[in-house]
Design a protein around this motif. Structure first.
Motif, PDB file in Angstrom:
ATOM      1  N   GLU A   2       0.831  -1.199   0.000  1.00 28.46           N
ATOM      2  CA  GLU A   2       0.000   0.000   0.000  1.00 28.46           C
ATOM      3  C   GLU A   2       0.875   1.263   0.000  1.00 28.46           C
ATOM      4  OE1 GLU A   2      -1.200   0.665   4.551  1.00 28.46           O
ATOM      5  OE2 GLU A   2      -1.786  -1.284   3.724  1.00 28.46           O
ATOM      6  N   PRO A   3       0.347   2.399  -0.481  1.00 25.58           N
ATOM      7  CA  PRO A   3       1.138   3.635  -0.581  1.00 25.58           C
ATOM      8  C   PRO A   3       1.781   4.076   0.733  1.00 25.58           C
ATOM      9  CG  PRO A   3      -0.911   3.873  -1.796  1.00 25.58           C
ATOM     10  CD  PRO A   3      -0.978   2.556  -1.070  1.00 25.58           C
ATOM     11  N   ALA A   4       1.095   3.915   1.844  1.00 26.66           N
ATOM     12  CA  ALA A   4       1.677   4.308   3.137  1.00 26.66           C
ATOM     13  C   ALA A   4       2.892   3.436   3.460  1.00 26.66           C
ATOM     14  CB  ALA A   4       0.637   4.212   4.245  1.00 26.66           C
ATOM     15  N   GLY A   5       2.822   2.154   3.119  1.00 27.21           N
ATOM     16  CA  GLY A   5       3.939   1.252   3.348  1.00 27.21           C
ATOM     17  C   GLY A   5       5.138   1.604   2.488  1.00 27.21           C
ATOM     18  N   VAL A   6       4.878   1.978   1.239  1.00 30.66           N
ATOM     19  CA  VAL A   6       5.956   2.397   0.340  1.00 30.66           C
ATOM     20  C   VAL A   6       6.587   3.676   0.870  1.00 30.66           C
ATOM     21  CG1 VAL A   6       6.498   3.214  -1.984  1.00 30.66           C
ATOM     22  CG2 VAL A   6       4.967   1.264  -1.688  1.00 30.66           C
ATOM     23  N   ARG A   7       5.776   4.603   1.319  1.00 31.16           N
ATOM     24  CA  ARG A   7       6.291   5.863   1.854  1.00 31.16           C
ATOM     25  C   ARG A   7       7.204   5.610   3.058  1.00 31.16           C
ATOM     26  NH1 ARG A   7       1.742   8.604   2.826  1.00 31.16           N
ATOM     27  NH2 ARG A   7       1.757   9.370   0.693  1.00 31.16           N
ATOM     28  N   ARG A   8       6.775   4.735   3.961  1.00 36.37           N
ATOM     29  CA  ARG A   8       7.605   4.397   5.126  1.00 36.37           C
ATOM     30  C   ARG A   8       8.919   3.745   4.695  1.00 36.37           C
ATOM     31  NH1 ARG A   8       2.683   2.923   7.284  1.00 36.37           N
ATOM     32  NH2 ARG A   8       3.058   0.721   6.876  1.00 36.37           N
ATOM     33  N   VAL A  43       8.326  -0.224  -6.622  1.00 42.56           N
ATOM     34  CA  VAL A  43       6.874  -0.078  -6.667  1.00 42.56           C
ATOM     35  C   VAL A  43       6.299  -0.946  -7.783  1.00 42.56           C
ATOM     36  CG1 VAL A  43       4.992   1.534  -7.148  1.00 42.56           C
ATOM     37  CG2 VAL A  43       6.820   2.189  -5.585  1.00 42.56           C
ATOM     38  N   GLY A  44       6.980  -0.971  -8.930  1.00 46.66           N
ATOM     39  CA  GLY A  44       6.520  -1.801 -10.049  1.00 46.66           C
ATOM     40  C   GLY A  44       6.559  -3.283  -9.745  1.00 46.66           C
ATOM     41  N   ALA A  45       7.465  -3.688  -8.877  1.00 49.30           N
ATOM     42  CA  ALA A  45       7.615  -5.105  -8.541  1.00 49.30           C
ATOM     43  C   ALA A  45       6.972  -5.447  -7.202  1.00 49.30           C
ATOM     44  CB  ALA A  45       9.098  -5.472  -8.499  1.00 49.30           C
ATOM     45  N   LEU A  59      16.121  -3.835  -1.779  1.00 45.95           N
ATOM     46  CA  LEU A  59      16.326  -2.532  -2.427  1.00 45.95           C
ATOM     47  C   LEU A  59      17.743  -2.405  -2.989  1.00 45.95           C
ATOM     48  CD1 LEU A  59      14.467  -0.252   0.124  1.00 45.95           C
ATOM     49  CD2 LEU A  59      13.796  -0.673  -2.257  1.00 45.95           C
ATOM     50  N   LEU A  60      18.733  -2.915  -2.256  1.00 54.56           N
ATOM     51  CA  LEU A  60      20.107  -2.829  -2.747  1.00 54.56           C
ATOM     52  C   LEU A  60      20.339  -3.766  -3.927  1.00 54.56           C
ATOM     53  CD1 LEU A  60      22.133  -2.370   0.547  1.00 54.56           C
ATOM     54  CD2 LEU A  60      21.458  -0.640  -1.130  1.00 54.56           C
ATOM     55  N   THR A  61      19.594  -4.849  -4.000  1.00 56.54           N
ATOM     56  CA  THR A  61      19.658  -5.702  -5.183  1.00 56.54           C
ATOM     57  C   THR A  61      19.161  -4.926  -6.401  1.00 56.54           C
ATOM     58  OG1 THR A  61      19.322  -7.689  -3.853  1.00 56.54           O
ATOM     59  CG2 THR A  61      18.848  -7.863  -6.217  1.00 56.54           C
ATOM     60  N   ILE A  62      18.067  -4.219  -6.224  1.00 57.63           N
ATOM     61  CA  ILE A  62      17.547  -3.389  -7.308  1.00 57.63           C
ATOM     62  C   ILE A  62      18.569  -2.300  -7.645  1.00 57.63           C
ATOM     63  CG2 ILE A  62      15.719  -1.796  -8.025  1.00 57.63           C
ATOM     64  CD1 ILE A  62      13.819  -3.355  -6.140  1.00 57.63           C
ATOM     65  N   ALA A  63      19.143  -1.670  -6.624  1.00 54.86           N
ATOM     66  CA  ALA A  63      20.131  -0.605  -6.855  1.00 54.86           C
ATOM     67  C   ALA A  63      21.332  -1.144  -7.624  1.00 54.86           C
ATOM     68  CB  ALA A  63      20.579   0.004  -5.528  1.00 54.86           C
ATOM     69  N   ARG A  64      21.766  -2.311  -7.270  1.00 60.60           N
ATOM     70  CA  ARG A  64      22.903  -2.928  -7.976  1.00 60.60           C
ATOM     71  C   ARG A  64      22.566  -3.099  -9.451  1.00 60.60           C
ATOM     72  NH1 ARG A  64      25.226  -8.814  -8.046  1.00 60.60           N
ATOM     73  NH2 ARG A  64      27.451  -8.380  -8.121  1.00 60.60           N
ATOM     74  N   ASN A  65      21.365  -3.568  -9.737  1.00 62.39           N
ATOM     75  CA  ASN A  65      20.945  -3.752 -11.121  1.00 62.39           C
ATOM     76  C   ASN A  65      20.806  -2.423 -11.860  1.00 62.39           C
ATOM     77  OD1 ASN A  65      20.881  -6.555 -10.855  1.00 62.39           O
ATOM     78  ND2 ASN A  65      18.754  -6.542 -10.172  1.00 62.39           N
ATOM     79  N   VAL A  66      20.249  -1.420 -11.202  1.00 63.88           N
ATOM     80  CA  VAL A  66      20.105  -0.096 -11.826  1.00 63.88           C
ATOM     81  C   VAL A  66      21.480   0.478 -12.161  1.00 63.88           C
ATOM     82  CG1 VAL A  66      19.441   2.314 -11.356  1.00 63.88           C
ATOM     83  CG2 VAL A  66      17.853   0.454 -10.828  1.00 63.88           C
ATOM     84  N   CYS A  67      22.408   0.392 -11.225  1.00 57.00           N
ATOM     85  CA  CYS A  67      23.753   0.923 -11.461  1.00 57.00           C
ATOM     86  C   CYS A  67      24.466   0.130 -12.552  1.00 57.00           C
ATOM     87  CB  CYS A  67      24.562   0.928 -10.163  1.00 57.00           C
ATOM     88  SG  CYS A  67      23.953   2.130  -8.961  1.00 57.00           S
ATOM     89  N   ALA A  68      24.281  -1.177 -12.564  1.00 59.26           N
ATOM     90  CA  ALA A  68      24.894  -2.000 -13.614  1.00 59.26           C
ATOM     91  C   ALA A  68      24.305  -1.653 -14.983  1.00 59.26           C
ATOM     92  CB  ALA A  68      24.697  -3.480 -13.310  1.00 59.26           C
ATOM     93  N   ASP A  69      22.995  -1.467 -15.042  1.00 59.66           N
ATOM     94  CA  ASP A  69      22.356  -1.080 -16.302  1.00 59.66           C
ATOM     95  C   ASP A  69      22.904   0.257 -16.793  1.00 59.66           C
ATOM     96  OD1 ASP A  69      20.822  -3.360 -16.117  1.00 59.66           O
ATOM     97  OD2 ASP A  69      18.971  -2.300 -15.524  1.00 59.66           O
ATOM     98  N   SER A  70      23.021   1.215 -15.892  1.00 56.36           N
ATOM     99  CA  SER A  70      23.538   2.531 -16.264  1.00 56.36           C
ATOM    100  C   SER A  70      24.995   2.433 -16.695  1.00 56.36           C
ATOM    101  CB  SER A  70      23.404   3.506 -15.094  1.00 56.36           C
ATOM    102  OG  SER A  70      22.061   3.739 -14.817  1.00 56.36           O
ATOM    103  N   HIS A  71      25.745   1.608 -16.006  1.00 58.66           N
ATOM    104  CA  HIS A  71      27.156   1.428 -16.357  1.00 58.66           C
ATOM    105  C   HIS A  71      27.285   0.850 -17.757  1.00 58.66           C
ATOM    106  CE1 HIS A  71      31.408   0.867 -15.809  1.00 58.66           C
ATOM    107  NE2 HIS A  71      31.283  -0.400 -16.148  1.00 58.66           N
ATOM    108  N   ARG A  72      26.462  -0.118 -18.062  1.00 59.52           N
ATOM    109  CA  ARG A  72      26.492  -0.723 -19.398  1.00 59.52           C
ATOM    110  C   ARG A  72      26.130   0.290 -20.473  1.00 59.52           C
ATOM    111  NH1 ARG A  72      24.900  -5.330 -16.600  1.00 59.52           N
ATOM    112  NH2 ARG A  72      22.694  -4.865 -16.701  1.00 59.52           N
TER     113      ARG A  72
END
Length: 164
Positions: A2-8, A43-45, A59-72
């Motif tokens: 729920e949105p409140a949970g995501v915000r927290r 949020v999408g997942a 979250l850090l798994t997602i961050a690792r993937n985002v940074c790897a994608d950007s690096h590529r």
């Protein structure tokens, strides 16, 4: 979720995700873009995410993937990680400032995977099990790599002190 949970969740972990992304990007702007992408992907997942009490590893798994994608895509250069902004400097004029600089150099000299594991352990405070989830390694491999990286850091520091 729920949105409140995501915000927290964002409020609780934004600074940790930002610190991770900042170490893996060239600029503050790129880090902020990466963090935004991390939380958008989260949020999408959210239908696939099950809250196990410690969402930081996810979250850090997602961050690792985002940074790897950007690096590529060529937006980041992994050889210039800005660790100086992540690690707080000790009081000016103290001898520990030189020691901290030496530790930073030793960490930067580690192979990419070892450096990431050390950062996850000591900057983010993750356990070996959580690091294993982020990196896809076994917890035993994580423990071995932490031990090896710490040994390499100690050797680099001893070598540097011997050169001084």
């Amino acid at each position: 979720m729920e949105p409140a949970g995501v915000r927290r969740l964002v409020e609780a972990h934004y600074s940790d995700v930002y610190a991770y992304c900042r170490r893996h990007t060239e600029s503050v702007d790129e880090a902020e873009d990466a963090v935004q992408e991390v939380f958008l992907r989260f949020v999408g997942a959210s239908g696939r995410y099950r809250d196990d009490g410690r969402p930081l590893a996810y979250l850090l798994t997602i961050a690792r993937n985002v940074c790897a994608d950007s690096h590529r895509r060529g937006a980041m250069r992994a050889d210039e990680l800005p660790c100086d902004e992540v690690l707080a400097d000790p009081s000016p004029g103290s001898g520990s400032a030189d020691r901290l600089s030496a530790v930073r150099r030793a960490v930067r000299a580690l192979p990419d995977e070892a450096r990431e594991i050390v950062e996850l352990k000591f900057d983010q405070g993750l356990t070996a099990v959580e690091i294993a989830r982020v990196t896809g390694l076994s917890r035993f491999a994580v423990a071995r790599r932490i031990g090896s990286a710490l040994s390499d850091i100690r050797e680099a520091l001893a070598s540097e002190e011997g050169d001084a």
